[in-house]
Write a protein that holds these residues in place. Structure first.
Motif, PDB file in Angstrom:
ATOM      1  N   UNK A 188       0.858  -1.199   0.000  1.00  0.00           N
ATOM      2  CA  UNK A 188       0.000   0.000   0.000  1.00  0.00           C
ATOM      3  C   UNK A 188       0.888   1.241   0.000  1.00  0.00           C
ATOM      4  N   UNK A 189       0.653   2.113  -0.976  1.00  0.00           N
ATOM      5  CA  UNK A 189       1.468   3.321  -1.139  1.00  0.00           C
ATOM      6  C   UNK A 189       0.673   4.575  -0.766  1.00  0.00           C
ATOM      7  N   UNK A 190      -0.570   4.659  -1.260  1.00  0.00           N
ATOM      8  CA  UNK A 190      -1.387   5.842  -0.997  1.00  0.00           C
ATOM      9  C   UNK A 190      -2.829   5.430  -0.738  1.00  0.00           C
ATOM     10  N   UNK A 191      -3.554   6.292  -0.060  1.00  0.00           N
ATOM     11  CA  UNK A 191      -4.906   5.997   0.387  1.00  0.00           C
ATOM     12  C   UNK A 191      -5.907   5.993  -0.761  1.00  0.00           C
ATOM     13  N   UNK A 192      -6.981   5.260  -0.536  1.00  0.00           N
ATOM     14  CA  UNK A 192      -8.166   5.414  -1.367  1.00  0.00           C
ATOM     15  C   UNK A 192      -8.944   6.633  -0.896  1.00  0.00           C
ATOM     16  N   UNK A 193      -9.772   7.186  -1.764  1.00  0.00           N
ATOM     17  CA  UNK A 193     -10.477   8.420  -1.432  1.00  0.00           C
ATOM     18  C   UNK A 193     -11.903   8.377  -1.964  1.00  0.00           C
ATOM     19  N   UNK A 194     -12.855   8.745  -1.105  1.00  0.00           N
ATOM     20  CA  UNK A 194     -14.262   8.895  -1.485  1.00  0.00           C
ATOM     21  C   UNK A 194     -14.685  10.354  -1.340  1.00  0.00           C
ATOM     22  N   UNK A 195     -15.547  10.788  -2.226  1.00  0.00           N
ATOM     23  CA  UNK A 195     -16.178  12.105  -2.143  1.00  0.00           C
ATOM     24  C   UNK A 195     -17.511  11.934  -1.417  1.00  0.00           C
ATOM     25  N   UNK A 196     -17.671  12.615  -0.291  1.00  0.00           N
ATOM     26  CA  UNK A 196     -18.905  12.530   0.494  1.00  0.00           C
ATOM     27  C   UNK A 196     -19.728  13.803   0.320  1.00  0.00           C
ATOM     28  N   UNK A 197     -21.038  13.621   0.191  1.00  0.00           N
ATOM     29  CA  UNK A 197     -21.959  14.766   0.153  1.00  0.00           C
ATOM     30  C   UNK A 197     -23.058  14.518   1.181  1.00  0.00           C
ATOM     31  N   UNK A 263     -22.981  19.744   2.910  1.00  0.00           N
ATOM     32  CA  UNK A 263     -21.571  19.625   3.248  1.00  0.00           C
ATOM     33  C   UNK A 263     -20.909  18.661   2.268  1.00  0.00           C
ATOM     34  N   UNK A 264     -19.688  18.994   1.863  1.00  0.00           N
ATOM     35  CA  UNK A 264     -18.921  18.103   1.000  1.00  0.00           C
ATOM     36  C   UNK A 264     -17.550  17.867   1.621  1.00  0.00           C
ATOM     37  N   UNK A 265     -17.110  16.633   1.559  1.00  0.00           N
ATOM     38  CA  UNK A 265     -15.826  16.296   2.144  1.00  0.00           C
ATOM     39  C   UNK A 265     -15.217  15.068   1.522  1.00  0.00           C
ATOM     40  N   UNK A 266     -14.129  14.610   2.113  1.00  0.00           N
ATOM     41  CA  UNK A 266     -13.448  13.430   1.598  1.00  0.00           C
ATOM     42  C   UNK A 266     -13.166  12.455   2.728  1.00  0.00           C
ATOM     43  N   UNK A 267     -13.258  11.196   2.392  1.00  0.00           N
ATOM     44  CA  UNK A 267     -12.922  10.100   3.292  1.00  0.00           C
ATOM     45  C   UNK A 267     -11.729   9.373   2.703  1.00  0.00           C
ATOM     46  N   UNK A 268     -10.657   9.227   3.493  1.00  0.00           N
ATOM     47  CA  UNK A 268      -9.436   8.579   3.010  1.00  0.00           C
ATOM     48  C   UNK A 268      -9.097   7.407   3.917  1.00  0.00           C
ATOM     49  N   UNK A 293     -33.496  15.214  15.953  1.00  0.00           N
ATOM     50  CA  UNK A 293     -33.679  16.645  15.648  1.00  0.00           C
ATOM     51  C   UNK A 293     -34.869  16.934  14.753  1.00  0.00           C
ATOM     52  N   UNK A 294     -35.373  15.928  14.080  1.00  0.00           N
ATOM     53  CA  UNK A 294     -36.461  16.151  13.137  1.00  0.00           C
ATOM     54  C   UNK A 294     -35.992  16.558  11.754  1.00  0.00           C
ATOM     55  N   UNK A 295     -34.702  16.636  11.554  1.00  0.00           N
ATOM     56  CA  UNK A 295     -34.158  16.955  10.222  1.00  0.00           C
ATOM     57  C   UNK A 295     -34.137  15.700   9.358  1.00  0.00           C
ATOM     58  N   UNK A 296     -34.051  15.907   8.063  1.00  0.00           N
ATOM     59  CA  UNK A 296     -33.800  14.781   7.147  1.00  0.00           C
ATOM     60  C   UNK A 296     -32.356  14.866   6.706  1.00  0.00           C
ATOM     61  N   UNK A 297     -31.638  13.763   6.825  1.00  0.00           N
ATOM     62  CA  UNK A 297     -30.208  13.756   6.509  1.00  0.00           C
ATOM     63  C   UNK A 297     -29.930  12.671   5.476  1.00  0.00           C
ATOM     64  N   UNK A 298     -29.391  13.078   4.352  1.00  0.00           N
ATOM     65  CA  UNK A 298     -29.044  12.136   3.281  1.00  0.00           C
ATOM     66  C   UNK A 298     -27.531  12.155   3.063  1.00  0.00           C
ATOM     67  N   UNK A 299     -26.925  10.982   3.058  1.00  0.00           N
ATOM     68  CA  UNK A 299     -25.489  10.851   2.812  1.00  0.00           C
ATOM     69  C   UNK A 299     -25.276  10.104   1.502  1.00  0.00           C
ATOM     70  N   UNK A 300     -24.517  10.709   0.594  1.00  0.00           N
ATOM     71  CA  UNK A 300     -24.134  10.025  -0.642  1.00  0.00           C
ATOM     72  C   UNK A 300     -22.620  10.028  -0.747  1.00  0.00           C
TER      73      UNK A 300
END
Length: 397
Positions: A188-197, A263-268, A293-300
């Motif tokens: 393993x040399x470098x991480x995998x990366x996901x784009x989170x929204x 929100x947008x971020x990355x998971x490594x 909280x009563x909010x709706x939260x969607x993760x992609x």
């Protein structure tokens, strides 16, 4: 190998040409998906050497092939071509001529080494076994535009086939490593990366009566806290993982609760099992937060780059070759990095060896990649050429 002294001699003789090539690319940088001049200059250079050249692959990609005179293996070298949207702050005669665009990640070095290796191997063609492929890839910096861009697009276009590549080499300049040194990893040399929204939907209300609405800005703050707690308490600290959010957007007016926050971020990550654990845990915690909280939260999410893994057997052989070429003191083992690299798409298909070339001037701190002050030491060019040409020659036997 008997050819190694000749490779060293010819690489040193090509120093001036390597510098001129690098400076030309540096002065004329092009962003991802815009590498038209870069591709044209590189393709013309390779065609002028007598190589078989194909252009327009996955956008502006270029592939050139050089056959040896004896049976052997097919070995490829990949170089990326694109620059970054930065205003250069280095005061040198060869600084970028394009406002707001700069080679701050060393792709000008990578290109010069690819063209230099092609010239060097062409001069030794009557002594070579196997065949050699030079893959000049656009759009490494991205962001990816689906499966037909960058490294993934070149793989889909068949650059590793006909004949199938037996081994592929890639490198990256390393501003934290002195000239005359290389770093390598066995697996393993470098991480995998996901784009989170993350979409957090609330209920607008007047700022004076927040009890009548659901505040997604507050919920987003709670989400930050919960994700940090989850990572620190539920993920084994021996398994590196990095989750960061770099963009947050929401709200229309200062005195109205927002209807939505994005929100947008990355998971490594360095292990696919850790990726699955984190994604499952995030969904579980966010579902609980939504209920509370009563909010709706969607993760992609979508994978940007897979984990970059060297082939262990190929890495062992490559390190042995490099030690013979450059001496054992010039090589250092490399711990897996949390950055990502789309060379991983090539490495997922054929045995690969990816390593790092020191470009820091000895005695200095240097400047990091993606910095407007990044200024790699050009004395690394002939050293890198010896490594690339020597590896390709030996691995083709």
């Amino acid at each position: 190998m008997e050819i190694f002294p000749e490779i060293k001699k010819r690489a040193e003789a090509l120093t001036e040409e390597l510098v001129l090539l690098r400076r030309d690319f540096h002065q004329n940088p092009e962003l991802s998906y815009q590498e038209e001049r870069t591709a044209r200059v590189a393709a013309d250079y390779l065609a002028g050497l007598g190589l078989e050249v194909k252009t327009g692959i996955a956008g502006n990609g270029v592939v050139a092939s050089l056959p040896g005179v004896r049976p052997g293996k097919t070995v490829a070298f990949r170089a990326d071509m694109d620059a970054l949207p930065l205003d250069e702050q280095v005061e040198v005669p060869w600084r970028s001529r394009v406002k707001g665009v700069m080679h701050a990640c060393g792709h000008d070095f990578h290109l010069a080494l690819a063209l230099g290796a092609a010239r060097l191997l062409k001069s030794l063609q009557d002594r070579l076994a196997g065949s050699y492929r030079f893959i000049l890839q656009p759009a490494e910096e991205g962001p990816p535009r689906g499966e037909d861009s960058g490294a993934q697009g070149m793989v889909r276009a068949g650059v590793l086939e006909n004949p199938r590549v037996d081994a592929i080499i890639g490198l990256h300049v390393a501003p934290t490593l002195d000239v005359g040194h290389l770093r390598y990893g066995r697996e393993v040399v470098m991480a995998g990366s996901d784009h989170l929204i993350l979409h957090i939907m609330g209920k607008p209300a007047h700022g004076a009566t927040p009890h009548r609405g659901v505040d997604p800005i507050l919920v987003s703050a709670l989400a930050f806290i919960q994700t940090r707690a989850f990572l620190s308490q539920e993920v084994d600290s021996r398994h590196p993982v990095v989750l960061t959010f770099g963009k947050i957007q929401g709200g229309q007016r200062f005195n109205i609760l927002a209807d939505k926050v994005t929100l947008e971020g990355s998971l490594r990550y360095l292990q696919d099992s850790v990726r699955q654990q984190v994604l499952a845990g995030l969904r579980r915690h966010l579902a609980g937060l939504a209920k509370a909280t009563g909010a709706r939260i969607d993760l992609s999410h979508r994978t940007i780059y897979p984990i970059l893994r060297n082939d262990p057997r190929l890495a062992d052989r490559a390190v042995e070759i490099l030690r013979r070429l450059l001496g054992p003191r010039s090589l250092q083992p490399h711990s897996p990095a949390m950055g990502s690299e789309d060379f991983s798409y090539f490495a997922a298909k054929v045995p690969a060896f990816y390593f790092f070339l020191g470009v820091r001037t000895p005695g200095t701190k240097g400047h990091p990649l993606h910095s407007p002050e990044f200024n790699p030491d050009e004395r690394a060019l002939p050293f890198g050429l010896i490594a690339v040409a020597g590896l390709m020659t030996a691995l083709a036997e």
